[in-house]
Structures are given as C-alpha cells and as structure tokens.
Design an enzyme around this catalytic site. Structure first.
Site, short mmCIF file in Angstrom:
data_model
loop_
_atom_site.label_atom_id
_atom_site.label_comp_id
_atom_site.label_asym_id
_atom_site.label_seq_id
_atom_site.Cartn_x
_atom_site.Cartn_y
_atom_site.Cartn_z
N GLY A 8 37.59 30.14 33.89
CA GLY A 8 38.59 30.73 34.77
C GLY A 8 38.92 29.83 35.94
N ALA A 9 39.17 28.55 35.65
CA ALA A 9 39.34 27.56 36.73
C ALA A 9 40.80 27.25 37.04
CB ALA A 9 38.62 26.27 36.36
N SER A 10 41.73 28.00 36.48
CA SER A 10 43.14 27.66 36.68
C SER A 10 43.71 28.19 37.99
CB SER A 10 43.98 28.20 35.51
OG SER A 10 43.92 29.61 35.45
N ARG A 11 43.06 29.21 38.58
CA ARG A 11 43.61 29.84 39.78
C ARG A 11 42.49 30.28 40.71
NH1 ARG A 11 47.67 34.48 38.20
NH2 ARG A 11 45.83 35.32 37.18
N ASN A 86 32.93 32.00 36.07
CA ASN A 86 33.81 32.57 37.09
C ASN A 86 34.89 33.48 36.51
OD1 ASN A 86 35.40 32.53 39.74
ND2 ASN A 86 36.84 31.53 38.35
N SER A 138 30.45 39.88 42.61
CA SER A 138 31.32 40.48 43.61
C SER A 138 30.52 41.41 44.50
CB SER A 138 32.43 41.28 42.92
OG SER A 138 33.14 42.08 43.85
N TYR A 151 34.94 47.34 36.85
CA TYR A 151 34.75 46.00 37.41
C TYR A 151 33.36 45.84 38.01
CZ TYR A 151 35.61 41.95 40.46
OH TYR A 151 35.54 40.74 41.09
N LYS A 155 30.34 43.38 36.75
CA LYS A 155 29.85 42.33 37.65
C LYS A 155 28.38 42.54 38.02
CE LYS A 155 33.40 39.54 38.33
NZ LYS A 155 33.31 38.10 38.02
#
Length: 242
Positions: A8-11, A86, A138, A151, A155
C-alpha cells in the site's frame, strides 16, 4: 544492501514511508493494488532523487498473489530484509449495518494481507537473519471508534500476529513491531466531516492530526540498527490520544 517491501505504498502514509526509507538508503519495492499511476509516481520520484525503487502490483488478500509478489521483488531487486505491512481499507459503518461482505473485506485486506505477506517474508528473514517487520495498525484498534468496528477489529488482530511472530523470528535476530498511528492527514481522512474532525481533535492532547512523514520516521527507526533490541512492541504515534 537492504531492501524493503511496503504494501500500500502508492498514497498516504505508504508513499511517505517509501520516500523516507529511500532517503535512508533502502531499496524500495512499492506495492499497489489499484493505484498504478500513483505508485509509478512514487517510484519515479525516488529514482529522480538518486534512490532505487520499483513498482509491484498484487492483491495481498490473495495468498498466491502475495507469494508471487515477494518472489518477484527478490527477482527484480534483491533479497528482502524488511516488510512494512501498511495496506489497508476503511469503510466507516455502524456495526449493526456492516454487511458480511464489508466485514470480510476489512479482515481480508487489513489482517489476512499482513499475514500472507508475513508468511512469505518470514522464510526469507529466517535465512538472511536480522530482518525487520513493521505492521501499521491504528489507534482505533486500541481505543475503539464509532463506525470503525470492522476496521478496528482487523487492525487489532495485528497485535496478536506481531506478538507471536516476534517470538518465532527472534532466534534469527529479526524483529517484529507495530506502529499505531492516530489520525493522519491523508486521503483516507480527507472526507471526515468538520464536526467529527473537531470532536476528534479535542481528544488529541497535541491538538492536530499527524503528518504522514511523522509516521514514516518512526518506521524508519524501527527498521534501523538503533531498534535492534525492540521487538513485539506497539508504538502509539497519536499525539497523546491513547
């Protein structure tokens, strides 16, 4: 050489972690699922600054795709020495109105995805020794939040995963830790209604959301030699919220 796979490293936080770790000399595998253009921009920015980065697409909720992802990273870059799990999704809903499909999607991406990546990477870390795994959880997993049942549950599952794998990998000198951010200024929080944001800010002693780079720098520390005797821990980075 040190190579890190960031899912999940694009944003958002993932993008910031990729840039921060590249500046610290890491070869970065930029994973994405749906945001190819954004991932390409992350990698191009790193290369323009003199770093090494490549993009990799996979659905990490699928075990076979995740296994293939790790093999492809090692083939195109170099042996993995670190994983930052992530990738995650958040669909705010009351528990009573959360569909089984939405529940399963949270578990599949946020928890199973981290497990599948861990399973694939752990074998490599046992062989190469002194590896690093960091899970991005989180503050919602620690305190609970309205509309965040699925969520928070997904997490918080990372806590047990980290505690167990930390013990399993300790003999190889590898460490496993968790970073639990509070609210962060990202695309995921951009649509928070103003009244809800004000209420949330009132619970944060430092009185503001975190910037993605503030989370990235904690991850950088946990991946470094300076954190070689820290494992199985949960680091809350939430402005004092918890």
């Amino acid at each position: 050489m040190k190579t890190v796979l960031i899912t999940g490293a694009s944003r958002g936080i993932g993008r910031s972690m990729a840039a921060e770790l590249a500046r610290d000399g890491w070869i970065v595998a930029v994973h994405y699922h749906c945001h190819a253009d954004e991932a390409a921009t992350v990698a191009e920015t790193i290369r323009a600054a003199g770093g090494v980065a490549e993009t990799f697409c996979a659905d990490i909720s699928d075990a076979a795709q995740t296994d293939a992802l790790v093999k492809e990273v090692e083939k195109r870059l170099s042996p993995l020495t670190a994983l930052v799990a992530n990738a995650g999704i958040l669909k705010p809903q009351f528990a009573a109105f959360t569909s089984p499909a939405d529940w399963q999607q949270h578990i599949a991406t946020n928890l199973s995805g981290a497990f599948f990546a861990t399973r694939a990477v752990a074998r490599l870390l046992l062989r190469h020794r002194n590896g690093r795994i960091v899970y991005i959880s989180s503050s919602a997993a620690l305190t609970g939040e309205p509309l965040h049942a699925a969520y928070a549950a997904s997490k918080s599952g990372l806590f047990g995963l980290a505690k167990s794998t930390a013990r399993e990998l300790a003999a190889s000198g590898s460490t496993v830790n968790i970073v639990a951010p509070g609210p962060v200024e990202t695309d995921m929080t951009a649509d928070t209604p103003s009244d809800a944001k004000a209420k949330l800010l009132s619970r944060i002693p430092l009185g503001r959301y975190a910037q993605p780079v503030e989370i990235a720098r904690v991850v950088r520390f946990l991946l470094s030699r300076d954190a070689s005797y820290i494992t199985g821990q949960i680091l809350s980075v939430d402005g004092g919220m918890t």
